[in-house]
Write an enzyme that holds these catalytic residues in place. Structure first.
Site, mmCIF file in Angstrom:
data_model
loop_
_atom_site.group_PDB
_atom_site.id
_atom_site.type_symbol
_atom_site.label_atom_id
_atom_site.label_comp_id
_atom_site.label_asym_id
_atom_site.label_seq_id
_atom_site.Cartn_x
_atom_site.Cartn_y
_atom_site.Cartn_z
ATOM 1 N N ARG A 1 9.178 -1.512 10.700
ATOM 2 C CA ARG A 1 9.204 -0.796 11.986
ATOM 3 C C ARG A 1 9.683 -1.707 13.114
ATOM 4 O O ARG A 1 10.328 -1.238 14.050
ATOM 5 C CB ARG A 1 7.826 -0.227 12.307
ATOM 6 C CG ARG A 1 7.482 0.998 11.453
ATOM 7 C CD ARG A 1 6.228 1.700 11.933
ATOM 8 N NE ARG A 1 5.024 0.919 11.700
ATOM 9 C CZ ARG A 1 4.301 0.949 10.590
ATOM 10 N NH1 ARG A 1 4.680 1.722 9.588
ATOM 11 N NH2 ARG A 1 3.219 0.222 10.478
ATOM 12 N N SER B 1 -0.216 -0.467 -3.895
ATOM 13 C CA SER B 1 -1.128 0.055 -2.882
ATOM 14 C C SER B 1 -1.995 1.131 -3.515
ATOM 15 O O SER B 1 -1.501 2.008 -4.209
ATOM 16 C CB SER B 1 -0.322 0.641 -1.720
ATOM 17 O OG SER B 1 -1.185 1.144 -0.736
ATOM 18 N N CYS C 1 -11.133 2.931 -1.187
ATOM 19 C CA CYS C 1 -12.288 3.735 -0.783
ATOM 20 C C CYS C 1 -12.609 4.813 -1.821
ATOM 21 O O CYS C 1 -13.719 5.340 -1.852
ATOM 22 C CB CYS C 1 -12.058 4.360 0.587
ATOM 23 S SG CYS C 1 -10.605 5.414 0.669
#
Length: 125
Positions: A45, A62, A66
């Site tokens: 970015r 990735s 959680c």
């Protein structure tokens, strides 16, 4: 294991604008999952022109840590559902060259090179 050198990266850190990569650099990020994938996406970015290489020692670039309790508890039985990003999605969305199962064996800061081995190739160093 096949050995490859990812070389001649020009580092943009250490100057007054330490958080901003220099235009046209080659950025090598060691480690994926949350930190590495986020750093790679942020770098893209900030600079659309830099070459970004992400090296991850394991098979997942990735994943949703959680969700691990649900996977361990059996509520989520498909390991692929834990993937947040894949090497292909990072290439397509952010133009990041992702190498999974690639272990870094040497970092040469003087020559600005990173040497890594492809752990999917049996019998190599």
């Amino acid at each position: 294991m096949m050995q490859e050198t990812f070389g001649k990266a020009l580092y943009g850190w250490g100057s007054n604008d330490a958080a901003v990569p220099k235009t046209g650099i080659k950025l090598v990020i060691i480690g994926g999952v949350a930190g590495g994938a986020s750093a790679a996406a942020r770098a893209r970015r900030l600079d659309e022109t830099c070459e970004i290489v992400l090296l991850q020692s394991g098979p997942d670039v990735s994943f949703a840590s959680c969700g691990m309790p649900y996977f361990i508890g059996g509520e989520c039985t498909d390991r692929d559902q834990m993937a947040v990003q894949t090497p292909e999605s990072l290439r397509k969305r952010f133009n990041i060259d992702v190498h999974v199962n690639t272990r870094v064996t040497k970092i040469d800061t003087d020559n600005k090179t990173v040497t890594a081995t492809d752990e999917t190739q049996p019998g190599s160093q």
